[in-house]
Design a protein around this motif. Sequence first.
Motif, PDB file in Angstrom:
ATOM      1  N   GLU A  18       0.878  -1.166   0.000  1.00  0.00           N
ATOM      2  CA  GLU A  18       0.000   0.000   0.000  1.00  0.00           C
ATOM      3  C   GLU A  18       0.917   1.218   0.000  1.00  0.00           C
ATOM      4  N   PHE A  19       0.678   2.138  -0.924  1.00  0.00           N
ATOM      5  CA  PHE A  19       1.510   3.328  -1.029  1.00  0.00           C
ATOM      6  C   PHE A  19       0.795   4.490  -0.363  1.00  0.00           C
ATOM      7  N   THR A  35       4.879   8.117  -1.638  1.00  0.00           N
ATOM      8  CA  THR A  35       6.101   7.333  -1.849  1.00  0.00           C
ATOM      9  C   THR A  35       6.345   6.307  -0.750  1.00  0.00           C
ATOM     10  N   ALA A  36       5.772   6.486   0.421  1.00  0.00           N
ATOM     11  CA  ALA A  36       5.986   5.525   1.503  1.00  0.00           C
ATOM     12  C   ALA A  36       5.252   4.224   1.195  1.00  0.00           C
ATOM     13  N   ALA A  75       8.040   1.460   5.238  1.00  0.00           N
ATOM     14  CA  ALA A  75       9.313   1.956   4.704  1.00  0.00           C
ATOM     15  C   ALA A  75       9.063   3.314   4.070  1.00  0.00           C
ATOM     16  N   GLN A  76       9.780   4.338   4.560  1.00  0.00           N
ATOM     17  CA  GLN A  76       9.579   5.675   4.026  1.00  0.00           C
ATOM     18  C   GLN A  76      10.868   6.483   3.951  1.00  0.00           C
ATOM     19  N   GLU A  82       9.766   2.751  -5.525  1.00  0.00           N
ATOM     20  CA  GLU A  82      10.554   1.552  -5.775  1.00  0.00           C
ATOM     21  C   GLU A  82      11.635   1.355  -4.707  1.00  0.00           C
ATOM     22  N   THR A  83      12.284   2.444  -4.303  1.00  0.00           N
ATOM     23  CA  THR A  83      13.308   2.344  -3.248  1.00  0.00           C
ATOM     24  C   THR A  83      12.699   1.873  -1.946  1.00  0.00           C
TER      25      THR A  83
END
Length: 141
Positions: A18-19, A35-36, A75-76, A82-83
């Motif tokens: 989930e973004f 982006t997270a 992850a943020q 993608e990163t």
Amino acid sequence: MIEVNGRVSLDDDELEFEFIRSSGPGGQNVNKVSTAVRLRFNATASPSLPEDVRARLLTMAGRRIGGDGFLTILAQSGRTQETNRRDAVERLVELIARACERPKPRRPSRPTLGSQKRRLASKRKHSETKARRKDLGPSEE
């Protein structure tokens, strides 16, 4: 297919991404682009995990496991989806790899002869010190 080690590999369909908007770097762009990444993995019902690995993973993950049995990783730190996606997957793989390691059984050690003698000598000295403090009866004046 995501390879964790020779024993465990995860199917890509088991991971839910989930973004969401990130609080990390990105300047003015951070308020416009999601982006997270929030990675969800069903640890309790995953067919890829052996039972012993599943049990260790559930204890290691702690509060990252929700009541529904899903392991959630956020992850943020990166600037792109993608990163962050790659970072979340790497962290999941690392956690599962640590859960695959069997803990070494604890074998109790015995005290050395020298430490036993030192302990007894210390107790004897302490006992003698206390014995000298004892009142020897009524004093005659």
